[in-house]
Design a protein around this motif. Structure first.
Motif, short mmCIF file in Angstrom:
data_model
loop_
_atom_site.label_atom_id
_atom_site.label_comp_id
_atom_site.label_asym_id
_atom_site.label_seq_id
_atom_site.Cartn_x
_atom_site.Cartn_y
_atom_site.Cartn_z
N UNK A 1 9.66 -3.58 -1.78
CA UNK A 1 8.66 -2.97 -2.88
C UNK A 1 9.15 -2.26 -4.06
N UNK A 2 9.43 -2.46 -5.43
CA UNK A 2 9.55 -1.37 -6.53
C UNK A 2 8.03 -1.48 -7.01
N UNK A 3 6.93 -0.56 -6.65
CA UNK A 3 6.09 -0.38 -6.81
C UNK A 3 5.75 0.64 -8.05
N UNK A 4 4.55 0.78 -8.75
CA UNK A 4 4.27 2.28 -9.75
C UNK A 4 5.07 3.38 -8.98
N UNK A 5 4.94 4.22 -7.95
CA UNK A 5 4.72 5.00 -7.61
C UNK A 5 6.33 5.23 -7.22
N UNK A 6 7.26 4.38 -6.54
CA UNK A 6 9.33 4.11 -6.73
C UNK A 6 8.94 4.43 -8.21
N UNK A 7 8.81 2.98 -9.05
CA UNK A 7 9.42 3.11 -10.46
C UNK A 7 9.48 4.71 -11.14
N UNK B 1 8.91 5.06 1.28
CA UNK B 1 9.56 6.96 1.08
C UNK B 1 11.10 6.06 1.18
N UNK B 2 11.55 5.19 1.85
CA UNK B 2 13.29 4.92 1.76
C UNK B 2 13.07 4.75 0.11
N UNK B 3 12.08 3.81 -0.35
CA UNK B 3 13.72 2.99 -1.21
C UNK B 3 13.65 4.63 -2.28
N UNK B 4 12.60 5.47 -2.12
CA UNK B 4 12.63 6.40 -2.97
C UNK B 4 13.60 7.30 -3.13
N UNK B 5 13.50 7.49 -1.22
CA UNK B 5 15.34 8.45 -1.48
C UNK B 5 16.41 7.88 -2.36
N UNK B 6 16.63 6.07 -2.18
CA UNK B 6 17.86 6.02 -2.11
C UNK B 6 18.27 5.48 -3.81
N UNK B 7 16.96 5.70 -4.65
CA UNK B 7 17.12 5.78 -5.98
C UNK B 7 17.00 6.65 -6.86
#
Length: 310
Positions: free
Chosen positions: A61-67, A43-49
């Protein structure tokens, strides 16, 4: 002139007063910096990106959901070598370029591997702990010289590890089906990981993750061991954790020295064995290597963004 290209630093540690950070600041606009000292959650990674075009990444973790939610991202620049934390298929579908720093950590990881081996053979962690408790009991150590060291994975790091061990009088065996280049004539190649485990006193893992995600070292492989010391400074997923626990209990594996684990930060059953030496994924984390990796990752990011026409 400073670019307005938005980038993020999501790796858990990055020298914010070093030359790499200064160069990044001069060339890009920093939208996010991870100052927590912790690996970002999904969740935090998605916000950061959100809305960034480039990222300086660690092992988050750069998961499919993140990417999938990264509609602007063009480049993931890893501070390090491994890319198994990135969903490569999803990144390819999005046209995201992935770059790494393959040369920078070689010497640091090789030295850490050698240090782990010496700690096991010379009982250094045990003596350090005992003396602080005023316990001066002595257990005889073991020579490294003349030991057979099996290297699983003869890439940059595996090759350097072999060179260091050979300098100290060890016999080098290796397993790597991908290697086609010439290797020193004194180094003996074996045809399987089982053969490597069977003929070695020390087995050091420097392989890339298996294509299907399965462990390289499992119960079948460890059944061929004869009281080996097992070292892993590559990827935690390369060893099946429960199989290693069983092998330590039976004596098939006499000792293990591990810098990487299936899940990190690690707090599992392997830490209950006194013959296991554990470090928290820090093999590449020396001042010199870190500076080099950070600068290489920034250079890679800037060049890749320019190549993308940004």
């Amino acid at each position: 002139m400073k670019s307005s290209i938005p980038v993020a630093i999501t790796i858990r540690s990055f020298n914010l007063s070093g030359p790499a950070f200064k160069k990044l600041e001069e060339n890009c606009t920093l939208s996010f910096i991870n100052k927590t000292g912790e690996r970002l959650s999904e969740t935090d990674l998605m916000k950061a990106l959100a809305n960034v075009q480039g990222v300086i990444a660690g092992t988050e973790i750069f998961s499919r959901r993140v990417i999938d939610q990264c509609n602007s991202l063009k480049v993931i620049s890893r501070v390090g070598v491994g890319i198994d934390s990135i969903d490569l298929g999803a990144a390819q579908e999005k046209g995201i370029r992935i770059v790494t720093t393959p040369d920078s950590p070689v010497q640091s990881v090789a030295e850490h591997t050698l240090a782990l081996a010496l700690c096991v053979l010379k009982n250094i962690p045990r003596y350090n702990e005992q003396m602080r408790k005023k316990n001066h009991a002595v257990t005889a150590g073991t020579l490294l010289s003349e030991k057979t060291v099996g290297i699983a994975g003869m890439g940059r790091i595996g090759t350097r590890v072999a060179e260091l061990f050979e300098c100290l009088g060890c016999h080098i065996f290796f397993y790597d089906p991908m290697v086609t280049r010439q290797t020193p004539s004194a180094w003996k190649r074996v045809d399987s990981i089982e053969d490597l485990v069977e003929c070695s006193d020390i087995v050091s893992i420097h392989a890339t993750p298996q294509a299907d995600g399965s462990p390289l070292i499992d119960a079948n492989v460890l059944s061929h061991a004869n009281g080996i010391t097992l070292i892993n400074t590559a990827r935690g997923t390369l060893i099946d954790e429960q199989s290693l626990i069983s092998a330590l209990s039976s004596g098939k594996v006499k000792a293990a020295a591990l810098d990487v684990f299936p899940s990190e930060p690690y707090s599992g059953g392997l830490l209950s064995f006194p013959q296991v030496i554990a470090t928290p994924h820090v093999a590449s984390n020396t001042v010199e290597s870190r500076l080099q990796m950070e600068m290489e990752s920034v250079n890679n990011l800037i060049k890749s963004l320019k190549d993308a026409g940004l």
